[in-house]
Design a protein around this motif. Structure first.
Motif, PDB file in Angstrom:
ATOM      1  N   ALA A 178      -3.089   6.800 -13.304  1.00  0.00           N
ATOM      2  CA  ALA A 178      -4.030   6.513 -12.227  1.00  0.00           C
ATOM      3  C   ALA A 178      -5.446   6.809 -12.702  1.00  0.00           C
ATOM      4  N   ILE A 179      -6.327   5.846 -12.523  1.00  0.00           N
ATOM      5  CA  ILE A 179      -7.716   5.991 -12.972  1.00  0.00           C
ATOM      6  C   ILE A 179      -8.647   6.321 -11.808  1.00  0.00           C
ATOM      7  N   ARG A 180      -8.515   5.543 -10.729  1.00  0.00           N
ATOM      8  CA  ARG A 180      -9.329   5.827  -9.534  1.00  0.00           C
ATOM      9  C   ARG A 180      -8.642   5.234  -8.307  1.00  0.00           C
ATOM     10  N   LEU A 181      -9.097   5.728  -7.148  1.00  0.00           N
ATOM     11  CA  LEU A 181      -8.577   5.255  -5.875  1.00  0.00           C
ATOM     12  C   LEU A 181      -9.581   4.310  -5.240  1.00  0.00           C
ATOM     13  N   HIS A 182      -9.087   3.243  -4.626  1.00  0.00           N
ATOM     14  CA  HIS A 182      -9.960   2.276  -3.970  1.00  0.00           C
ATOM     15  C   HIS A 182      -9.853   2.431  -2.457  1.00  0.00           C
ATOM     16  N   ARG A 183     -10.967   2.272  -1.786  1.00  0.00           N
ATOM     17  CA  ARG A 183     -10.958   2.262  -0.330  1.00  0.00           C
ATOM     18  C   ARG A 183     -11.898   1.175   0.161  1.00  0.00           C
ATOM     19  N   GLN A 184     -11.652   0.723   1.389  1.00  0.00           N
ATOM     20  CA  GLN A 184     -12.478  -0.310   2.004  1.00  0.00           C
ATOM     21  C   GLN A 184     -12.570  -0.016   3.485  1.00  0.00           C
ATOM     22  N   THR A 185     -13.777  -0.077   4.000  1.00  0.00           N
ATOM     23  CA  THR A 185     -14.047   0.245   5.407  1.00  0.00           C
ATOM     24  C   THR A 185     -13.385   1.559   5.819  1.00  0.00           C
ATOM     25  N   GLY A 186     -13.540   2.540   4.935  1.00  0.00           N
ATOM     26  CA  GLY A 186     -13.080   3.886   5.243  1.00  0.00           C
ATOM     27  C   GLY A 186     -11.600   4.139   5.092  1.00  0.00           C
ATOM     28  N   ARG A 187     -10.871   3.173   4.514  1.00  0.00           N
ATOM     29  CA  ARG A 187      -9.424   3.345   4.376  1.00  0.00           C
ATOM     30  C   ARG A 187      -8.985   3.065   2.941  1.00  0.00           C
ATOM     31  N   ILE A 188      -7.995   3.824   2.479  1.00  0.00           N
ATOM     32  CA  ILE A 188      -7.409   3.608   1.163  1.00  0.00           C
ATOM     33  C   ILE A 188      -6.768   2.225   1.095  1.00  0.00           C
ATOM     34  N   THR A 189      -6.974   1.551  -0.043  1.00  0.00           N
ATOM     35  CA  THR A 189      -6.383   0.210  -0.197  1.00  0.00           C
ATOM     36  C   THR A 189      -5.551   0.069  -1.465  1.00  0.00           C
ATOM     37  N   ALA A 190      -5.840   0.873  -2.502  1.00  0.00           N
ATOM     38  CA  ALA A 190      -5.119   0.672  -3.756  1.00  0.00           C
ATOM     39  C   ALA A 190      -5.371   1.817  -4.723  1.00  0.00           C
ATOM     40  N   VAL A 191      -4.525   1.871  -5.746  1.00  0.00           N
ATOM     41  CA  VAL A 191      -4.713   2.749  -6.902  1.00  0.00           C
ATOM     42  C   VAL A 191      -5.013   1.865  -8.097  1.00  0.00           C
ATOM     43  N   GLU A 192      -6.102   2.149  -8.773  1.00  0.00           N
ATOM     44  CA  GLU A 192      -6.380   1.454 -10.030  1.00  0.00           C
ATOM     45  C   GLU A 192      -5.744   2.257 -11.156  1.00  0.00           C
ATOM     46  N   THR A 193      -4.898   1.609 -11.947  1.00  0.00           N
ATOM     47  CA  THR A 193      -4.213   2.269 -13.052  1.00  0.00           C
ATOM     48  C   THR A 193      -4.566   1.582 -14.360  1.00  0.00           C
ATOM     49  N   ASP A 194      -4.128   2.167 -15.462  1.00  0.00           N
ATOM     50  CA  ASP A 194      -4.362   1.541 -16.766  1.00  0.00           C
ATOM     51  C   ASP A 194      -3.454   0.329 -16.980  1.00  0.00           C
ATOM     52  N   LYS A 195      -2.583   0.036 -16.001  1.00  0.00           N
ATOM     53  CA  LYS A 195      -1.724  -1.144 -16.057  1.00  0.00           C
ATOM     54  C   LYS A 195      -2.086  -2.159 -14.986  1.00  0.00           C
ATOM     55  N   GLY A 196      -3.176  -1.900 -14.253  1.00  0.00           N
ATOM     56  CA  GLY A 196      -3.588  -2.820 -13.214  1.00  0.00           C
ATOM     57  C   GLY A 196      -3.710  -2.145 -11.859  1.00  0.00           C
ATOM     58  N   ILE A 197      -3.983  -2.967 -10.850  1.00  0.00           N
ATOM     59  CA  ILE A 197      -4.183  -2.479  -9.492  1.00  0.00           C
ATOM     60  C   ILE A 197      -2.837  -2.412  -8.774  1.00  0.00           C
ATOM     61  N   VAL A 198      -2.603  -1.289  -8.094  1.00  0.00           N
ATOM     62  CA  VAL A 198      -1.395  -1.124  -7.277  1.00  0.00           C
ATOM     63  C   VAL A 198      -1.848  -0.988  -5.827  1.00  0.00           C
ATOM     64  N   PRO A 199      -1.712  -2.061  -5.021  1.00  0.00           N
ATOM     65  CA  PRO A 199      -2.103  -1.970  -3.612  1.00  0.00           C
ATOM     66  C   PRO A 199      -1.252  -0.958  -2.864  1.00  0.00           C
ATOM     67  N   ALA A 200      -1.829  -0.343  -1.862  1.00  0.00           N
ATOM     68  CA  ALA A 200      -1.096   0.669  -1.092  1.00  0.00           C
ATOM     69  C   ALA A 200      -1.726   0.854   0.272  1.00  0.00           C
ATOM     70  N   GLU A 201      -0.887   1.089   1.249  1.00  0.00           N
ATOM     71  CA  GLU A 201      -1.353   1.456   2.581  1.00  0.00           C
ATOM     72  C   GLU A 201      -1.562   2.962   2.683  1.00  0.00           C
ATOM     73  N   THR A 202      -0.775   3.681   1.875  1.00  0.00           N
ATOM     74  CA  THR A 202      -0.826   5.138   1.878  1.00  0.00           C
ATOM     75  C   THR A 202      -0.735   5.628   0.442  1.00  0.00           C
ATOM     76  N   ILE A 203      -1.532   6.622   0.105  1.00  0.00           N
ATOM     77  CA  ILE A 203      -1.485   7.230  -1.222  1.00  0.00           C
ATOM     78  C   ILE A 203      -1.320   8.734  -1.050  1.00  0.00           C
ATOM     79  N   ILE A 204      -0.439   9.315  -1.868  1.00  0.00           N
ATOM     80  CA  ILE A 204      -0.211  10.753  -1.852  1.00  0.00           C
ATOM     81  C   ILE A 204      -0.589  11.324  -3.205  1.00  0.00           C
ATOM     82  N   LEU A 205      -1.483  12.293  -3.219  1.00  0.00           N
ATOM     83  CA  LEU A 205      -1.846  12.979  -4.455  1.00  0.00           C
ATOM     84  C   LEU A 205      -0.903  14.160  -4.649  1.00  0.00           C
ATOM     85  N   ALA A 206      -0.072  14.054  -5.696  1.00  0.00           N
ATOM     86  CA  ALA A 206       0.879  15.128  -6.029  1.00  0.00           C
ATOM     87  C   ALA A 206       0.840  15.381  -7.526  1.00  0.00           C
ATOM     88  N   ASN A 207      -0.344  15.233  -8.093  1.00  0.00           N
ATOM     89  CA  ASN A 207      -0.488  15.295  -9.546  1.00  0.00           C
ATOM     90  C   ASN A 207      -1.169  16.570 -10.029  1.00  0.00           C
TER      91      ASN A 207
END
Length: 433
Positions: free
Chosen positions: A236-265
């Motif tokens: 995971a490289i960075r988290l994306h958000r739009q209009t105040g809400r999480i939308t995706a995880v940017e990874t070194d393998k591409g974008i992974v869209p998500a409605e919910t993200i949990i940080l457990a790292n």
């Protein structure tokens, strides 16, 4: 869903969990068993290859006290000049610990420390019961033992404080037994050569032990059977958000869209949260372990985890191995193994079992160091973040395995809007501490 290593087309995931250690995998399992779609991404090529790899191997609701007890400031200052100190602060780490360190010291006040001890105990006891239930119901194999732990002391004075804490927690369900030297050796006969140095011990029969690395991988298989997805070698490289809400995880393998993200790292969670304006008070505390085969000992091998309270270290039987664990070192993100710290652990092994230590093949022993994610007040951070769709399950410190199952269930209850068995305010990001 199948486990992938990289390169597969991105698909929509209701939830993305970042981190493939104990906390992340336990969260994946808890969501998967409820039929909630979840995908876990892990930077390494395998699960539980960092802090969860060769940790203490103990499940210890008996040890809920965080390391920032009253007087910790003086201890850390002394440790700058003492290579054998159980908790050591490195000069090089001081600049990066200023913000966190001030909170760490602030929370060492007796009243705050006591509040955290109680909160941690409630979560740890709850979690350990869930872990045992999973072991039985899922038939998990990980060198598990349910013989409890022994915490030994050289003087009655040294035993007084821990015993007083155990007596306070007994009102909340902690099961413990104060033992004299003879009773201690009856529980673990291999301690008999050091009988004269044992003033007494505290036995905690509800504690357990096992190989956390094996546990994590076994639980991951159960999560996959229930529909969970695991993507390895995906950073995971960075988290994306739009209009105040999480939308995706940017990874070194591409974008992974998500409605919910949990940080457990673990110790990396603050890195992903910071660009979103979230400051997680988590710092790395390096812990060490030394694991050696106990096959040569045969029936003479110790069978109960023994904790040396003075050294803040333990010797833990794991099947046909002994693992010596302990010490805390604040040295930033440096995972280099300091030979002096490993020698401290070897001395502990010889100190506890002088008649057995010479029979072990120390040449073949495995030294390891991992970074425990320590929150400033000693409690994990579990629950919603200030950013809509971003949830937190991090900062578990030295009790990651002990608290993993309970933390995962608490978080899943919050995400799914279910009633919780614990007060979530105790572990909220916005908690008063």
């Amino acid at each position: 869903m199948r486990e992938t290593s990289s390169g597969e087309p991105t698909k929509r995931a209701a939830t993305v969990i970042i981190g493939g250690g104990l906390i992340g995998v336990a969260t994946l399992y808890e969501l998967s068993r409820r039929g909630y779609p979840a995908t876990l991404i892990e930077a390494r090529s395998g699960l539980a290859e960092e802090t969860s790899y060769a940790n203490g191997g103990m499940l210890t609701p008996s040890m809920p006290d965080p390391w920032n007890g009253p007087g910790v400031g003086a201890h850390l200052l002394e440790s700058l000049f003492d290579s054998s100190s159980a908790m050591k602060l490195r000069w090089s780490a001081i600049p990066g610990l200023t913000f966190w360190g001030l909170q760490f010291l602030r929370n060492s006040a007796a009243s705050r420390h006591n509040q955290t001890v109680l909160a941690n105990y409630q979560l740890a006891a709850y979690s350990t019961q869930l872990t045992e239930r999973m072991r039985i119901e899922l038939n998990l194999s990980y060198c598990a033992s349910s013989l409890g732990t022994l915490k030994i002391f050289e003087t009655a004075k040294a035993m007084a404080g821990p015993r007083a804490m155990a007596e306070r927690l007994a009102a909340y369900g902690l099961n413990f037994q104060p033992l004299d030297a003879a009773q201690t050796i009856e529980i673990e006969p291999q301690l008999s050569p050091i009988r004269e140095r044992i003033a007494g011990s505290l036995r905690f029969p509800d504690d357990g032990c096992g190989d956390a690395h094996l546990f994590t991988r076994a639980l991951a298989e159960k999560a996959k059977e229930l529909g969970g997805e695991i993507r390895l070698s995906t950073r995971a490289i960075r988290l994306h958000r739009q209009t105040g809400r999480i939308t995706a995880v940017e990874t070194d393998k591409g974008i992974v869209p998500a409605e919910t993200i949990i940080l457990a790292n673990g110790v990396s969670a603050p890195d992903l949260a910071r660009p979103l304006g979230i400051r997680l008070p988590i710092a790395p505390a390096k812990g060490y372990s030394y694991t050696v085969s106990s096959v040569s000992l045969g029936n003479d091998a110790p069978h109960v985890p023994v904790i040396d309270d003075a050294m803040h270290a333990a010797v833990v039987p794991l099947g046909n191995r002994l693992r010596v664990v302990g010490t805390a070192e604040f040295a930033g993100r440096n995972t280099r193994i300091d030979p002096a710290r490993i020698e401290n652990l070897k001395r502990l092994l010889a100190r506890l079992y002088p008649n057995l230590e010479t029979r072990l093949d120390r040449v073949q022993g495995d030294a390891w160091a991992g970074l425990r994610p320590m929150s400033a007040d000693g409690r994990p951070i579990i629950g919603a973040s200030p950013v809509n769709g971003l949830w937190l399950n991090c900062g578990h410190g030295h009790l990651g395995w002990t608290k993993a199952a309970g933390s995962a269930k608490l978080l899943a209850d919050l995400i799914l809007g279910a009633s919780t068995d614990l007060d979530p305010a105790l572990f909220s990001y916005l908690r008063k501490s």
